[in-house]
Design a protein around this motif. Sequence first.
Motif, PDB file in Angstrom:
ATOM      1  N   ARG A  95       2.187 -52.503 -13.113  1.00 49.20           N
ATOM      2  CA  ARG A  95       3.299 -51.996 -13.917  1.00 49.20           C
ATOM      3  C   ARG A  95       4.146 -53.177 -14.394  1.00 49.20           C
ATOM      4  O   ARG A  95       4.572 -53.222 -15.541  1.00 49.20           O
ATOM      5  CB  ARG A  95       4.121 -51.024 -13.059  1.00 49.20           C
ATOM      6  N   GLU A 216      11.686 -49.675 -20.542  1.00 42.92           N
ATOM      7  CA  GLU A 216      10.888 -48.479 -20.282  1.00 42.92           C
ATOM      8  C   GLU A 216       9.558 -48.855 -19.627  1.00 42.92           C
ATOM      9  O   GLU A 216       8.910 -49.813 -20.052  1.00 42.92           O
ATOM     10  CB  GLU A 216      10.607 -47.813 -21.626  1.00 42.92           C
ATOM     11  N   ARG A 219       3.094 -46.358 -19.874  1.00 41.49           N
ATOM     12  CA  ARG A 219       2.596 -45.031 -19.481  1.00 41.49           C
ATOM     13  C   ARG A 219       1.595 -45.125 -18.348  1.00 41.49           C
ATOM     14  O   ARG A 219       0.721 -45.988 -18.349  1.00 41.49           O
ATOM     15  CB  ARG A 219       1.876 -44.389 -20.667  1.00 41.49           C
ATOM     16  N   ARG A 300       4.241 -34.722 -16.147  1.00 44.22           N
ATOM     17  CA  ARG A 300       4.761 -35.577 -17.233  1.00 44.22           C
ATOM     18  C   ARG A 300       5.723 -36.657 -16.742  1.00 44.22           C
ATOM     19  O   ARG A 300       5.582 -37.817 -17.139  1.00 44.22           O
ATOM     20  CB  ARG A 300       5.416 -34.715 -18.310  1.00 44.22           C
ATOM     21  N   VAL A 303       3.744 -39.554 -15.041  1.00 46.35           N
ATOM     22  CA  VAL A 303       3.017 -40.394 -16.009  1.00 46.35           C
ATOM     23  C   VAL A 303       4.006 -41.261 -16.791  1.00 46.35           C
ATOM     24  O   VAL A 303       3.776 -42.454 -17.020  1.00 46.35           O
ATOM     25  CB  VAL A 303       2.150 -39.519 -16.947  1.00 46.35           C
ATOM     26  N   ALA A 304       5.145 -40.675 -17.154  1.00 47.24           N
ATOM     27  CA  ALA A 304       6.154 -41.432 -17.912  1.00 47.24           C
ATOM     28  C   ALA A 304       6.735 -42.575 -17.079  1.00 47.24           C
ATOM     29  O   ALA A 304       7.188 -43.581 -17.621  1.00 47.24           O
ATOM     30  CB  ALA A 304       7.274 -40.503 -18.375  1.00 47.24           C
ATOM     31  N   GLY A 306       5.010 -44.467 -15.218  1.00 50.11           N
ATOM     32  CA  GLY A 306       3.994 -45.511 -15.075  1.00 50.11           C
ATOM     33  C   GLY A 306       3.065 -45.306 -13.893  1.00 50.11           C
ATOM     34  O   GLY A 306       2.319 -46.203 -13.519  1.00 50.11           O
ATOM     35  N   THR A 344      -0.979 -31.302 -22.455  1.00 44.48           N
ATOM     36  CA  THR A 344      -1.099 -32.279 -21.370  1.00 44.48           C
ATOM     37  C   THR A 344      -2.435 -32.097 -20.651  1.00 44.48           C
ATOM     38  O   THR A 344      -2.587 -31.226 -19.809  1.00 44.48           O
ATOM     39  CB  THR A 344       0.079 -32.134 -20.380  1.00 44.48           C
ATOM     40  N   GLU A 426      -5.320 -48.705 -20.166  1.00 43.72           N
ATOM     41  CA  GLU A 426      -4.067 -49.478 -20.113  1.00 43.72           C
ATOM     42  C   GLU A 426      -4.155 -50.792 -20.862  1.00 43.72           C
ATOM     43  O   GLU A 426      -3.150 -51.483 -21.012  1.00 43.72           O
ATOM     44  CB  GLU A 426      -3.634 -49.710 -18.651  1.00 43.72           C
TER      45      GLU A 426
END
Length: 428
Positions: A95, A216, A219, A300, A303-304, A306, A344, A426
């Motif tokens: 990440r 941010e 994902r 969601r 996943v948002a 990371g 999704t 990724e």
Amino acid sequence: MAVRTNRAVIFDLDGTLTQSEEGIFNCVRHAAETVGAPVPDDAALREYIGPPLAYSFRAFMGLDDETAERAIAAFRKRYHRVGLFENRVYPGIRRLLRTLKARGDYVGVATGKHGDATRRILDHFGLSPFIDSVCCAADGRSEKADIIRGALPESFSEAWMVGDRRFDMEGGRAAGIHTIGALYGYGTAEELEASGAEVLVESVQALIDFLCPGQEPPRGAFLSMEGLDGSGKSTQIALLTDALDRWGFEVVHSREPGGTRVGDMLRAIILDPDNPEITAETEALLYAASRAQHVRELIRPTVAAGRVLLCDRFVDSSVAYQGGGRELGVQHILDLNAAAVDGTLPLATVYLDINHEAALKRRHAATAPDRMEAESDAFFARVEKAYRELIRRDPERFIVVDATQPPEKLGEEVARRVLERLMADERP
Ligand code: TYD
């Protein structure tokens, strides 16, 4: 593409990006045995992580120059064959690297290790796409400051060296850049402070907060595992989680029905053998309701943030069990779930392929059946058929594996194929 910043961040490898003790310990033990020296205990073995080998075998094992050479040769031989992959990416490092890349920073790796091994490790764990330069001891440099200079870009306005041992801090200072000591690695706060660390971080998260405040996260991903009751899902989920951890993916588990507080309440209603009056249509809607909550409350957001959400069953189960098993129809269940899922879908779905007769045999060897598991053989034959229809419709998403293989071997195949998907997804 991100706009390039003028910032460079250089990382040490062992103890900073990867937790390499398993492989290093095994190789030092092997080297000691080869030259007939006493095998160090675990506390003593920790000293070997970070410093150059030539230094370590002399200073810590007390070997003379000639014996140290032989020890190094034995270490390297085992290390290059297997030791380098007996390694783990620290949780959060993927990440961090992805966030730095998205921010536009220049990212380098500077290590006292050999270049070939470093590149193989970075490739193996899929970290190379986030790294602009690698500079190592064997690239004609042996002093850490020189190695760090070699990893830096030609010009920059700000640069940081991140490492876990004194060589990294001293090297960074000598190269004229800022230093961050990573306390989650192998050095101590005293060692890092005494050798010139300007900032100390306790965790990878703290490193992210320091280097990329307010940025941010990249994902994460959503994965699901499917199969008939008795296909060995629980074992495979545990094995896959181990592999994803090793690669530095941050896994969050969940299951359907369930995954949320309300979802678990629905689960209790659905699976309770004392609720025989539930109609097929009610059952399908209860599963869909649990799913609607799950998608919004957990899947969601995870996943948002990371992370990788690994789910034990998802919409495919409804299609197979209610669409096939209960004969409500594949298309009807897909339509009924459209609002719950709302676009999704998993990046990849592992299907543990076993025919319904074999799955039944395995189930009978296990625990008392719940309301679903108590269904007839004909029911599970229809479930299996509906799964096959789904796989035929969406071959890209499904990873179909032969679930009759021995669990460990199956686990390796699942991990390999899932990791391939995740790493492709990724790539910047
Ligand atoms: P699971 O948690 O996999 O049960 P277990 O841990 O006992 O293997 O799933 C519970 C049951 O619910 C299973 O028999 C499959 C069924 N199911 C459906 O019929 N439809 C669905 O949409 C889902 C998610 C599960």
